[in-house]
Design a protein around this motif. Structure first.
Motif, PDB file in Angstrom:
ATOM      1  N   LEU A  43      -8.669  13.343  -2.354  1.00 27.44           N
ATOM      2  CA  LEU A  43      -7.962  12.218  -2.759  1.00 27.44           C
ATOM      3  C   LEU A  43      -8.392  11.300  -3.848  1.00 27.44           C
ATOM      4  O   LEU A  43      -9.563  11.557  -4.104  1.00 27.44           O
ATOM      5  CB  LEU A  43      -7.870  11.445  -1.253  1.00 27.44           C
ATOM      6  CG  LEU A  43      -9.510  10.813  -0.801  1.00 27.44           C
ATOM      7  CD1 LEU A  43      -9.543   9.194  -1.583  1.00 27.44           C
ATOM      8  CD2 LEU A  43      -9.345  10.554   0.650  1.00 27.44           C
ATOM      9  N   ALA A  93     -10.903   5.850   2.995  1.00 26.64           N
ATOM     10  CA  ALA A  93      -9.276   5.891   3.134  1.00 26.64           C
ATOM     11  C   ALA A  93      -9.029   4.824   3.913  1.00 26.64           C
ATOM     12  O   ALA A  93      -9.427   4.455   5.100  1.00 26.64           O
ATOM     13  CB  ALA A  93      -9.009   7.169   3.522  1.00 26.64           C
ATOM     14  N   VAL A  97       1.338   5.646  -0.459  1.00 30.77           N
ATOM     15  CA  VAL A  97       0.732   7.059  -0.387  1.00 30.77           C
ATOM     16  C   VAL A  97       1.762   7.913  -1.327  1.00 30.77           C
ATOM     17  O   VAL A  97       3.116   7.771  -0.999  1.00 30.77           O
ATOM     18  CB  VAL A  97       0.893   7.731   1.114  1.00 30.77           C
ATOM     19  CG1 VAL A  97       0.244   8.995   0.980  1.00 30.77           C
ATOM     20  CG2 VAL A  97      -0.240   6.810   1.882  1.00 30.77           C
ATOM     21  N   VAL A 104      -8.060   6.949  -4.812  1.00 31.71           N
ATOM     22  CA  VAL A 104      -7.336   5.686  -4.550  1.00 31.71           C
ATOM     23  C   VAL A 104      -7.601   4.905  -5.950  1.00 31.71           C
ATOM     24  O   VAL A 104      -8.758   4.887  -6.580  1.00 31.71           O
ATOM     25  CB  VAL A 104      -8.221   5.100  -3.343  1.00 31.71           C
ATOM     26  CG1 VAL A 104      -7.738   3.648  -3.210  1.00 31.71           C
ATOM     27  CG2 VAL A 104      -8.381   5.851  -2.192  1.00 31.71           C
ATOM     28  N   LEU A 131      -2.861   5.486  -2.618  1.00 33.72           N
ATOM     29  CA  LEU A 131      -3.592   6.544  -2.144  1.00 33.72           C
ATOM     30  C   LEU A 131      -2.982   8.026  -2.436  1.00 33.72           C
ATOM     31  O   LEU A 131      -1.892   8.138  -2.180  1.00 33.72           O
ATOM     32  CB  LEU A 131      -3.955   6.592  -1.005  1.00 33.72           C
ATOM     33  CG  LEU A 131      -4.600   7.838  -0.068  1.00 33.72           C
ATOM     34  CD1 LEU A 131      -5.974   8.225  -0.642  1.00 33.72           C
ATOM     35  CD2 LEU A 131      -4.455   7.555   1.501  1.00 33.72           C
ATOM     36  N   TYR A 132      -3.614   8.586  -3.636  1.00 33.45           N
ATOM     37  CA  TYR A 132      -2.846   9.801  -4.221  1.00 33.45           C
ATOM     38  C   TYR A 132      -3.438  11.079  -3.431  1.00 33.45           C
ATOM     39  O   TYR A 132      -4.659  11.247  -3.179  1.00 33.45           O
ATOM     40  CB  TYR A 132      -3.278   9.808  -5.684  1.00 33.45           C
ATOM     41  CG  TYR A 132      -2.540   8.915  -6.532  1.00 33.45           C
ATOM     42  CD1 TYR A 132      -1.036   8.999  -6.924  1.00 33.45           C
ATOM     43  CD2 TYR A 132      -2.873   7.966  -7.027  1.00 33.45           C
ATOM     44  CE1 TYR A 132      -0.381   8.454  -7.804  1.00 33.45           C
ATOM     45  CE2 TYR A 132      -2.406   6.900  -7.993  1.00 33.45           C
ATOM     46  CZ  TYR A 132      -0.947   7.245  -8.266  1.00 33.45           C
ATOM     47  OH  TYR A 132      -0.375   6.510  -9.272  1.00 33.45           O
ATOM     48  N   VAL A 165      -1.870  -1.019  -4.027  1.00 37.19           N
ATOM     49  CA  VAL A 165      -3.226  -0.155  -3.621  1.00 37.19           C
ATOM     50  C   VAL A 165      -2.566   1.310  -3.244  1.00 37.19           C
ATOM     51  O   VAL A 165      -1.764   1.384  -2.638  1.00 37.19           O
ATOM     52  CB  VAL A 165      -3.817  -0.713  -2.565  1.00 37.19           C
ATOM     53  CG1 VAL A 165      -5.103   0.402  -2.303  1.00 37.19           C
ATOM     54  CG2 VAL A 165      -4.386  -1.983  -2.954  1.00 37.19           C
ATOM     55  N   ALA A 211      -6.694   1.043  -7.395  1.00 40.42           N
ATOM     56  CA  ALA A 211      -6.353  -0.362  -6.693  1.00 40.42           C
ATOM     57  C   ALA A 211      -6.789  -1.223  -7.893  1.00 40.42           C
ATOM     58  O   ALA A 211      -7.878  -1.094  -8.462  1.00 40.42           O
ATOM     59  CB  ALA A 211      -7.463  -0.496  -5.395  1.00 40.42           C
ATOM     60  N   PHE A 269       0.800  -1.352   0.040  1.00 43.19           N
ATOM     61  CA  PHE A 269      -0.012  -0.026   0.074  1.00 43.19           C
ATOM     62  C   PHE A 269       0.868   1.373  -0.001  1.00 43.19           C
ATOM     63  O   PHE A 269       1.832   1.319   0.981  1.00 43.19           O
ATOM     64  CB  PHE A 269      -0.799  -0.084   1.290  1.00 43.19           C
ATOM     65  CG  PHE A 269      -1.755   1.068   1.471  1.00 43.19           C
ATOM     66  CD1 PHE A 269      -2.708   1.379   0.755  1.00 43.19           C
ATOM     67  CD2 PHE A 269      -1.264   2.130   2.385  1.00 43.19           C
ATOM     68  CE1 PHE A 269      -3.647   2.692   0.979  1.00 43.19           C
ATOM     69  CE2 PHE A 269      -1.999   3.390   2.431  1.00 43.19           C
ATOM     70  CZ  PHE A 269      -3.200   3.302   1.949  1.00 43.19           C
TER      71      PHE A 269
END
Length: 380
Positions: free
Chosen positions: A204, A286, A76, A206, A197-198, A195, A208, A74
């Motif tokens: 935001l 999130a 970020v 996501v 998260l931008y 996965v 995936a 995951f």
């Protein structure tokens, strides 16, 4: 009037899981749902390690594992810049990854297992009134049918009629932004083993991977369209997603919009009524915790009810309620922090990125996040 040990109201992932636990333990269970079969929307797409562990004794995990995409990481990111990488592949579990699978598939496998156990969902069947006394609970349906149960599990979602009938408050609030959700086919700069998260001042997003070469997109927007099209999703990725190698949306398979609340029930138990899943807690997507937390509730509640039905102390149900609510508080807080960080203003973005970039290099921080997101920190 039909009688049963436990009536489960709601046949989403949480309700199905509770019914499976009870049925496999040898108890008579009836499960009802207000919607026709297949009418549920597919919002959740993440099954975490702890959830797979909990479902393993109940014969569901192998099918999920075979169907889903195993993502060991995951991340970020701020566009192309990696801020925090959270690895799952070193976790002490048989399932050291995030399993990406649509909620529709998850529900299908849960329903198949429940059917194997001889239980069918009564639907469409809306519970209109719930009344309890010292010896049981009586639930009446909209068509006049009634069920008498020793206990009732409310798994009927955020707008839970069971919670309302039980007089349980649902405190919290609503995020200002709406959320858009889309399953798409795309090519370009998005890996299949993560996965992501931008973070963006615009909100935001996501991204995936899902089975079949598709991707799940979830994003905050001021006013999301009812049916996001290719142009809309493409703008989201162009302004928030990868920049060096852009992601190109080829097709939107399915899309929707929704608003997200952050609320927790005042109590998870009122007499002979227990709450699980979204009937007990809702929060930002999130971190992908919502469905997982609900299944955890369901397995825990089902196992506690089984012990009580076999002669154990009803105090076990108080213990369930007392233990699960603080867990929800922590998960809601984590999801809210991730959402707040993701939507931070452009002026504060450089400092945020600097701090996260430094903190994200610390192995202890990455391990802690891996344990939190995977749910392994919630092992009993």
């Amino acid at each position: 009037m039909e009688t049963t040990d436990v009536l489960v109201v709601g046949a989403g992932p949480a309700g199905l899981s509770a019914a499976i636990v009870l049925a496999q333990s040898g108890h008579d269970v009836v499960i009802v749902d207000a919607q026709a079969e297949g009418a549920n929307t597919s919002r959740a797409a993440v099954v975490h390690s702890r959830t797979l562990e909990l479902l393993e004794p109940y014969g569901v995990t192998p099918a999920l594992v075979e169907r889903g995409v195993h993502t060991p990481r995951f991340t970020v990111r701020d566009r192309d810049r990696l801020l925090v990488g959270v690895p799952f592949d070193g976790l002490p579990t048989p399932y050291p990854y995030t399993l990406m699978i649509s909620q529709a598939d998850t529900e299908a496998y849960l329903l198949a297992r429940l059917t194997e156990l001889g239980v069918k969902v009564v639907r469409p069947a809306r519970v209109t009134t719930v009344a309890q006394d010292d010896s049981g609970v009586t639930a009446t349906l909209g068509d006049g049918r009634a069920f008498r149960a020793s206990y009732l599990v409310g798994a009927d979602g955020m707008h839970s009629g069971v919670r309302e009938q039980a007089g349980i408050g649902f405190g919290g609030g609503t995020y200002d932004e709406s959320f858009t959700l889309a399953d798409v086919r795309l090519h370009g700069g998005v890996p299949r083993e993560e996965v992501i998260l931008y973070f963006s001042p615009d909100g935001l997003v996501v991204v995936a991977p899902l089975p079949g070469g598709t991707y799940r997109i979830v994003a905050t927007v001021g006013e999301a369209p009812q049916h996001p099209d290719v142009a809309f999703v493409q703008r989201l990725l162009d302004t928030r997603g990868p920049k060096a190698v852009p992601a190109v949306v080829d097709e939107v398979i399915w899309g929707s919009r929704f608003r997200v609340h952050h609320r927790i029930a005042d109590t998870y138990r009122r007499g002979r009524i227990l709450l699980v899943g979204d009937a007990a807690h809702v929060h930002s997507p999130a971190g992908g915790q919502g469905m997982n937390l609900g299944i955890e509730d369901a397995v825990t509640a089902g196992e506690a009810l089984s012990k009580v039905l076999r002669g154990g102390s009803p105090d076990l149900l108080d213990a369930y309620a007392a233990a699960r609510r603080p867990v929800a508080e922590k998960v809601v807080a984590l999801a809210s922090r991730l959402t707040s960080l993701a939507t931070m203003s452009a002026a504060r973005r450089p400092l945020r990125n600097l701090v996260l970039g430094l903190v994200g290099r610390l192995p202890a921080v990455r391990r802690r996040l891996a344990w939190q997101l995977s749910g392994l920190d919630r092992r009993g």
